[in-house]
Design a protein around this motif. Structure first.
Motif: not given
Length: 193
Positions: A65-66, A68-69, A72-73
Motif C-alpha cells: 500500500r505504501r 502504491t501510494e 501514485q504520488g
C-alpha cells in the motif's frame, strides 16, 4: 495471549476425568489425556504458524500500500510533463523575440509590456506545476552531463574555465527535481598545442 503452559490448564481436570472404578480405565484415561495434550500442542503450533503468516501478510499489504501510494504520488508529480515540455517551446519563442534587442525596442511600448506580462504569467504558471529553470551560469558552473548538453567546446587559455559552462545557448528545465530538458551549453576546453 495466554503464556501459561497448556498442561497446567489441563492437570486439574485430570482428577475429575479419571474414573474410580478400575485400573484399565485409568490407563485409557491417561492415553486419552496424552493424545489430547498432543492435539493441543499441535493446535497451538498451528495457531502460531497462522498468526505469523497473518502478520507477514499484513506487513506485506502495508508495504504494498505504501509503495502504491508513493508510485501514485510520483505519477501525479510528473503527469503534466508532456504538456510542460510543449509549453517550453512557447517560452523559447518569447525569449527568442526578446533576444533581438533592436527589433524588440522598435515595437510599440504598450505592446511590449503586454507581451512581457504574458511571458511572466506563463513562467509563473510553469513554476506552480513544479517546473524550474536549471541554474544560470553566470559563475561558470562545472559542466554536468546530467543537467547540460554540450553543443560546442570553446578553447580557452583560462584554466578556471576548463570543463565549465562558458555560455548557455538554450535554457534547461527540471520538473520537481528531474531534468526534462538539459541546458544546451558551450563548454570551456584547453587549447590544443
Amino acid at each position: 495471549m495466554n503464556n501459561q503452559d497448556p498442561e497446567e490448564n489441563i492437570e486439574p481436570e485430570v482428577e475429575e476425568f479419571v474414573p474410580e472404578d478400575g485400573e484399565g480405565n485409568l490407563e485409557s484415561a491417561v492415553v486419552k489425556l496424552k493424545k489430547v495434550r498432543e492435539e493441543l500442542k499441535q493446535c497451538q503450533q498451528e495457531k502460531q504458524e497462522y498468526l505469523a503468516m497473518a502478520q507477514r501478510l499484513k506487513a506485506d499489504y502495508l508495504n504494498f500500500r505504501r509503495e502504491t501510494e508513493a508510485n501514485q504520488g510520483e505519477k501525479i508529480k510528473f503527469a503534466n510533463e508532456l504538456l510542460l515540455r510543449e509549453l517550453l517551446e512557447l517560452v523559447d519563442s518569447f525569449e527568442l523575440a526578446f533576444a533581438n534587442k533592436v527589433a524588440w525596442q522598435a515595437v510599440d511600448e504598450n505592446w511590449r509590456v503586454g507581451v512581457e506580462y504574458i511571458y511572466t504569467k506563463l513562467l509563473n504558471t510553469l513554476k506552480q506545476f513544479g517546473l524550474s529553470e536549471i541554474a544560470a551560469t553566470d559563475d561558470h558552473e562545472p559542466f554536468d552531463p546530467l543537467k547540460h548538453y554540450a553543443l560546442e567546446l570553446v578553447e580557452t587559455d583560462q584554466p578556471e574555465l576548463i570543463n565549465r559552462v562558458v555560455e548557455v545557448v538554450q535554457k534547461g528545465y527540471s520538473l520537481n527535481g528531474r531534468v526534462v530538458r538539459p541546458a544546451k551549453v558551450k563548454v570551456g576546453a584547453e587549447i590544443k598545442k
